[in-house]
Design an enzyme around this catalytic site. Structure first.
Site, short mmCIF file in Angstrom:
data_model
loop_
_atom_site.label_atom_id
_atom_site.label_comp_id
_atom_site.label_asym_id
_atom_site.label_seq_id
_atom_site.Cartn_x
_atom_site.Cartn_y
_atom_site.Cartn_z
CG HIS A 174 -1.75 1.18 1.42
ND1 HIS A 174 -3.12 1.16 1.32
CD2 HIS A 174 -1.43 2.48 1.73
CE1 HIS A 174 -3.60 2.37 1.54
NE2 HIS A 174 -2.60 3.19 1.80
CD GLU A 175 1.57 3.50 3.65
OE1 GLU A 175 1.78 4.54 3.00
OE2 GLU A 175 0.55 3.33 4.34
CG HIS B 24 0.32 6.02 -0.92
ND1 HIS B 24 -0.74 6.58 -1.59
CD2 HIS B 24 -0.21 5.43 0.20
CE1 HIS B 24 -1.87 6.35 -0.91
NE2 HIS B 24 -1.56 5.66 0.18
#
Length: 265
Positions: free
Chosen positions: A58-59, A62
């Site tokens: 997820h990170e 980003h």
């Protein structure tokens, strides 16, 4: 030469992340084969490790999207190595989400990578950077639920099926919570570039409390029930029944004792 080497090292997958992947693979195998003497321990380790992997991805999504959007500093910060120890708030990003899984069986979104937004040009790029994280959770949910909606469960052991169902529930809740247009969450980050400056300025002070606000609202029984009704409806549309997620959570909480009903499943 030094600069090139540095860039490569900034993007090399961290041994920490590889270790978490190894734990996921080994405990997944133990869950599948029934190798563990206590099935719940294997399920707990498998789901927890896989959940941390999804948080890292997820990170990473980003950071990677920000890199292509113009923020070249994410590499030097270690965000492209998938190492959770490099995150801005390791406690919020990894420890707290795991604690919430243990306590309440809900996928908690955590803020982690710091993007230098001043380096990003274009509102669409800003929106895409914010959306990249929860879209990763959506993709993870699709992978977890694939055996269910593809009717490919023949030969899949019950414990592994339950573990996948519970992991899918975590991914769906994480995606929905992240996409809420609440300050501090990714959903707000998607729409924030398109808001008038006056609105953004008024909302900005509330961003640190957005997640707390969401969970305070979810504490209201009627809203909590409605939220999980939506989650159950999504999972059912993907072929996962409520029994599977229930048994997955029961196995995950192995310290509460063995549920004979789920063991019989």
């Amino acid at each position: 030469m030094t600069s090139t080497t540095s860039r490569h090292s900034d993007r090399r997958i961290s041994p920490v992340f590889l270790g978490i992947l190894a734990v996921t693979a080994v405990t997944g195998w133990a869950t599948w084969t029934g190798f563990a003497e206590t099935p719940g321990v294997a399920v707990f380790l498998f789901v927890t490790a896989a959940w941390i992997v999804s948080l890292c991805l997820h990170e990473y999504a980003h950071a990677r999207t920000a890199l292509h959007g113009g923020d070249i500093t994410v590499g030097a910060k270690g965000y492209l190595t998938l190492n959770p120890l490099k995150y801005t708030h390791a406690l919020l990003s990894i420890v707290l989400p795991v604690v919430f899984v243990i306590m309440g069986g809900i996928g908690l979104p955590g803020g982690a990578v710091f993007i230098e937004r001043s380096r990003i040009r274009g509102r669409w790029r800003h929106s895409l950077i914010s959306a990249a994280g929860p879209l990763t959770n959506v993709l993870f949910a699709v992978v977890c639920t694939a055996p269910f909606w593809l009717d490919a469960l023949d030969g899949v052991p019950a414990d592994f099926r339950f573990a996948l169902a519970f992991l899918a529930l975590l991914q769906v809740t994480a995606a929905i919570l992240n996409f809420l247009p609440v300050p501090g969450l990714d959903g707000y980050g998607v729409i924030e570039p398109w808001l008038p400056y006056s609105v953004k300025r008024q909302v900005e002070p509330f961003a640190p409390f957005g997640l707390l606000f969401v969970f305070a609202v979810l504490w209201v029984p009627s809203i909590n029930n409605g939220f999980f009704d939506v989650i159950d409806s999504i999972l059912r549309s993907l072929g996962i029944d409520e029994l599977s997620t229930y048994c997955g959570q029961e196995l995950y909480r192995f310290w509460q004792g063995q549920n004979e009903f789920c063991s019989a499943g």
